[in-house]
Design an enzyme around this catalytic site. Structure first.
Site, short mmCIF file in Angstrom:
data_model
loop_
_atom_site.label_atom_id
_atom_site.label_comp_id
_atom_site.label_asym_id
_atom_site.label_seq_id
_atom_site.Cartn_x
_atom_site.Cartn_y
_atom_site.Cartn_z
N GLN A 202 -55.70 -59.42 -25.17
CA GLN A 202 -55.22 -58.04 -25.15
C GLN A 202 -56.39 -57.14 -25.55
OE1 GLN A 202 -51.55 -57.61 -24.52
NE2 GLN A 202 -52.05 -59.71 -23.86
N GLY A 243 -43.88 -52.36 -27.01
CA GLY A 243 -44.70 -53.40 -26.42
C GLY A 243 -45.93 -52.87 -25.71
N HIS A 244 -46.81 -53.81 -25.38
CA HIS A 244 -48.10 -53.45 -24.78
C HIS A 244 -47.95 -52.73 -23.44
CE1 HIS A 244 -48.36 -57.77 -22.89
NE2 HIS A 244 -47.38 -57.07 -22.39
N ASN A 245 -48.82 -51.76 -23.25
CA ASN A 245 -48.91 -50.96 -22.02
C ASN A 245 -47.67 -50.11 -21.74
OD1 ASN A 245 -50.81 -53.57 -21.18
ND2 ASN A 245 -51.61 -51.57 -20.56
N SER A 263 -44.96 -52.74 -20.80
CA SER A 263 -45.06 -51.91 -19.59
C SER A 263 -43.80 -51.14 -19.28
CB SER A 263 -45.46 -52.78 -18.39
OG SER A 263 -46.71 -53.39 -18.61
#
Length: 331
Positions: A202, A243-245, A263
């Site tokens: 990441q 969460g990521h993105n 995402s």
């Protein structure tokens, strides 16, 4: 202890006074717990019945509510009792703890870090290489800010918060106790031999706009690549996972225990109720409201209200609940 007359208080909220009281007010309090030196609030008709039983000398009430003040008691009528309450709470606010040192002797500040005017740094803080901190920002004890991060002006970072490398934070943000910004996103895939999991690196970052507030023990993970983005004015409760993105628009609200998988995209003004969860790669367009405890499995059109698990249009879900209740009674 500070005390104020009803005239002092009304000078702040500019309401219409009904009745009068000789009692000075020292603090705001709930109707049920109030004493004669308290001011309270009635923003809904269902609470009006509590006024005759309360010992409060003053209540701020919505202008649509019709009740009598009583002997040596007063009411202040306003257009919105909740907004007036916010002004009064600020009026009585004792203020944040004051750091005695500009930079506490036990703090570690890298030689390359750039600190603006009137920055305050508490005990046992770590400020890494090439960090930039804007004017008037306060960093309370035991905070970590890792390398190449940027924090804007007039931010307040409470104890225990960790801001990982390359994070960008705007002006006038508030991070409460033990917030985690920029930890690894949750990315794993089965290994080729099927006997384990491969961690996906990441390497992105987190970008946070102006006026963002994040509650205690909440986490904003950095992007796998590119950025996880929190838009201007967004407010995040305690124990929230982003969460990521994921990308959040302006002035979104996320209540406690809610979460976004990776995402997820939120438009402007999205409201997510407590314990609601949003599936990865899902878009909630501007103005969407998600009811508490709901599970959103797909995209939601602008302005819609959804609830249930899996979430659907709120009117359809309410009809389903009514039908199920009728089935239960028929059994």
């Amino acid at each position: 202890m500070k005390s104020f007359t009803i005239a002092d208080i009304n000078a702040v909220i500019n309401g219409v006074i009904l009745g009068n009281t000789s009692n000075e007010i020292t603090a705001p309090e709930q109707l049920e717990k109030a004493t004669k030196h308290n001011i309270s609030f009635i923003g809904n008709r269902k609470y009006a019945k509590l006024w005759p039983l309360s010992k409060a000398s003053v209540a701020v009430i919505d202008e649509k509510i019709e009740i009598q003040p009583g002997d040596n008691r007063a009411l202040i009528k306003v257009k919105c009792a909740d907004l007036a309450m916010a002004q009064i709470l600020e009026f009585f606010n004792p203020g944040n703890p004051i750091l005695e040192d500009e930079i506490h002797p036990s703090a570690v500040v890298h030689a390359t870090a750039i600190l603006g005017k009137n920055v305050q740094i508490g005990a046992n803080v770590y400020i890494g290489k090439n960090v930039s901190i804007g004017d008037g920002t306060i960093i309370y004890p035991n905070v970590t800010v890792m390398d190449d991060s940027v924090i804007g002006m007039a931010c307040v970072i409470w104890s225990g918060t960790v801001i990982r490398e390359r994070t960008q934070i705007g002006h006038q943000c508030i991070f409460h106790t033990n917030v985690s910004i920029g930890a690894d996103g949750f990315g794993f895939r089965p290994s080729p031999d099927g006997r384990g999991l491969v961690k996906i690196p990441q390497i992105g970052n987190v970008v946070i706009g102006n006026g963002v507030e994040i509650g205690a023990n909440s986490c904003v993970d950095r992007g796998k690549f590119s950025s996880t983005i929190i838009g201007d004015g967004t407010k995040i409760d305690n124990l929230v996972q982003i969460g990521h993105n994921s990308v959040l628009g302006r002035s979104c609200i996320m209540a406690g225990h809610s979460g976004l998988a990776g995402s997820v995209t939120l438009g402007d003004g999205v409201i997510i109720g407590g314990s609601a969860s949003i599936k990865d790669h899902t878009t909630l367009h501007s103005g969407v409201t998600v009811g508490a405890g709901s599970g959103v499995m797909g995209d939601v059109q602008a302005g819609k209200t959804v609830l249930g698990y899996p979430a659907c249009d709120s009117r359809d879900m309410l009809k389903q609940w009514v039908a199920l209740r009728k089935l239960g009674k028929g059994a």
